[in-house]
Design an enzyme around this catalytic site. Structure first.
Site, PDB file in Angstrom:
ATOM      1  N   ARG A 196       0.822  -1.278  -0.061  1.00 34.65           N
ATOM      2  CA  ARG A 196      -0.006  -0.034  -0.046  1.00 34.65           C
ATOM      3  C   ARG A 196       0.758   1.164  -0.091  1.00 34.65           C
ATOM      4  O   ARG A 196       2.011   1.182   0.739  1.00 34.65           O
ATOM      5  CB  ARG A 196      -0.879  -0.112   1.271  1.00 34.65           C
ATOM      6  CG  ARG A 196      -1.599  -1.199   1.475  1.00 34.65           C
ATOM      7  CD  ARG A 196      -2.046  -1.170   2.743  1.00 34.65           C
ATOM      8  NE  ARG A 196      -2.760  -2.339   3.112  1.00 34.65           N
ATOM      9  CZ  ARG A 196      -3.364  -2.761   4.169  1.00 34.65           C
ATOM     10  NH1 ARG A 196      -3.570  -1.708   5.339  1.00 34.65           N
ATOM     11  NH2 ARG A 196      -3.788  -3.946   4.673  1.00 34.65           N
ATOM     12  N   ASP A 205       0.348   5.283   1.430  1.00 36.67           N
ATOM     13  CA  ASP A 205      -0.725   6.227   2.001  1.00 36.67           C
ATOM     14  C   ASP A 205      -1.361   7.261   1.130  1.00 36.67           C
ATOM     15  O   ASP A 205      -0.793   7.718  -0.072  1.00 36.67           O
ATOM     16  CB  ASP A 205       0.215   6.909   3.097  1.00 36.67           C
ATOM     17  CG  ASP A 205       0.802   5.997   4.066  1.00 36.67           C
ATOM     18  OD1 ASP A 205       0.229   4.841   4.352  1.00 36.67           O
ATOM     19  OD2 ASP A 205       1.752   6.518   4.960  1.00 36.67           O
ATOM     20  N   ARG A 231       8.402   7.707   6.218  1.00 35.17           N
ATOM     21  CA  ARG A 231       8.103   8.902   6.774  1.00 35.17           C
ATOM     22  C   ARG A 231       8.736   9.233   8.273  1.00 35.17           C
ATOM     23  O   ARG A 231       9.283  10.494   8.333  1.00 35.17           O
ATOM     24  CB  ARG A 231       6.753   9.250   6.742  1.00 35.17           C
ATOM     25  CG  ARG A 231       6.161   9.426   5.310  1.00 35.17           C
ATOM     26  CD  ARG A 231       4.698   9.197   4.963  1.00 35.17           C
ATOM     27  NE  ARG A 231       4.338  10.228   5.786  1.00 35.17           N
ATOM     28  CZ  ARG A 231       2.739  10.176   5.644  1.00 35.17           C
ATOM     29  NH1 ARG A 231       2.031   9.344   5.404  1.00 35.17           N
ATOM     30  NH2 ARG A 231       2.138  11.106   6.468  1.00 35.17           N
TER      31      ARG A 231
END
Lengths: 245, 245
Positions: free
Chosen positions: A51, A53, A197
């Site tokens: 995935r 974000d 991140r």
């Protein structure tokens, strides 16, 4: 049935992420599945390498799907003619039946772009983190060196209830400065939720002096999200490449 | 009073062009004048090297203005801190009193980007003309060769009631292809209203076979806008550089 592998680029700005979800029509996966379902005239489900974000971009996301026999060029052209302009399919190829975009992946590279100049890049301004402040690259490289190798990255994982292993291997962190920005390339065997991140937010705190480069071993040892730095925003993050054997 | 010269970049997408007009608040000139008027606490008028149309971009627009003595760095920083992110000031320098952005200019280079691939460039899609079809570069170069030199370009001028001279000199037209796009760089001593976009539309019609490369001399001789090709859209056009002695 054949197994098709796609390499996909997208500007993630207006999407709620890669994964198709109930009541969330604007996902990249959902857009691609809709077009393929029209083309093959039967429901198609695609499997991404992972995935991304909401707001995160891709230069080389990989996804595969099983469907009836059709020339790859036909699929490729149909997808690019019908997808929105912020999603592009770079290639479609037939792969062996056992190929699985996520389970067969042996590594990934992510890029994170930090704009360090107060002067905006008017054409790329939606595609970087607008930090506007110089960062000390030497300090950041020192900190990054502690992150290379196999570690438990629980401190860098947004999912505090993660039940599976949080051990990952980072092979390389390359920090490349230019006049106006700094690009950090992370290569490893896998990344936890928000891990790139949080790594980036922590390296930024080191680069602007808020945090000591030598504090990284303690952050890793803490196994606690609170020990690490902030989560850098999604618009600077790109899934660059997924590696397979 | 001092004379300040600025080099400016902008993404023209959301603006109704360079020039400040009554009832048109969203012009690039208007945005910059507002910020300078706040900084100097008196009305500042800036002079651009020329107007750019609605939707046209700039990599190196030049403008100058007269104002009280202030350090160039202060002006530069204040502008970039207060302008919207789609306008960036690359430099501010003091120039001699007689310098005039438009009247002192001896030449300009414009770029026009044509995307010839059916696969979208997801990060640049708002910054090119999405033509999606291959073009025959050899034919386009042949046609371009007829345009080099000093000619009356009335056929390539959108203003049919132009009373001033429509004679201009084109020094160079460089066509650079890549995998997915084609960039045309036009350098000359000045360009008429929509001239670069009409030249580009005409070259595209040559490149896709609708028009003969050898028809260019007749188009020039016609001195009639109807003789030339269509006006290529603004989103592919960039004012790249303005030249001074």
């Amino acid at each position: 049935m054949k197994n098709y592998k796609m390499i996909i680029q997208y500007d993630g700005t207006r999407y709620s992420g890669w994964q198709a979800q109930k009541d969330t029509p604007d996902t990249i996966e959902g857009k691609i599945e809709n077009v393929l379902t029209h083309l093959f005239e039967e429901p198609i489900t695609i499997t991404g390498s992972g995935r991304t974000d909401a707001g995160v971009h891709a230069l080389g996301q990989v996804a595969n799907f099983h469907a009836l026999d059709m020339p790859c060029d036909t699929i490729h052209d149909y997808l690019n003619a019908h997808l929105p302009k912020d999603i592009a399919v770079c290639s479609v190829e037939e792969v062996p039946e056992r190929f699985h975009s996520r389970l067969s992946a042996i590594g990934k590279t992510y890029l994170y772009r930090i704009h360090t100049s107060p002067v905006s890049d008017v054409f790329a301004r939606k595609f970087y983190y607008d930090y506007q402040t110089p960062l000390d690259i030497a300090r950041m490289r020192k900190a990054a060196s502690y992150l290379i190798g196999t570690h438990d990255f629980k401190s860098f994982c947004a999912n505090k209830r993660m039940k599976k292993s949080t051990v990952r291997r980072i092979d390389d962190i390359v920090i490349t400065p230019s006049d106006s920005e700094l690009v950090i390339a992370y290569t490893g065997n896998g990344f936890l939720m928000n891990m790139v991140r949080i790594l980036t937010g922590t390296l930024i705190e080191v680069g602007d002096g808020r945090r000591d480069p030598d504090s990284i071993p303690d952050i890793l040892a803490a196994l606690d999200r609170e020990a690490a730095g902030y989560t850098a925003p999604p618009q600077g993050l790109y899934l660059k490449e997924v590696y397979y054997d």
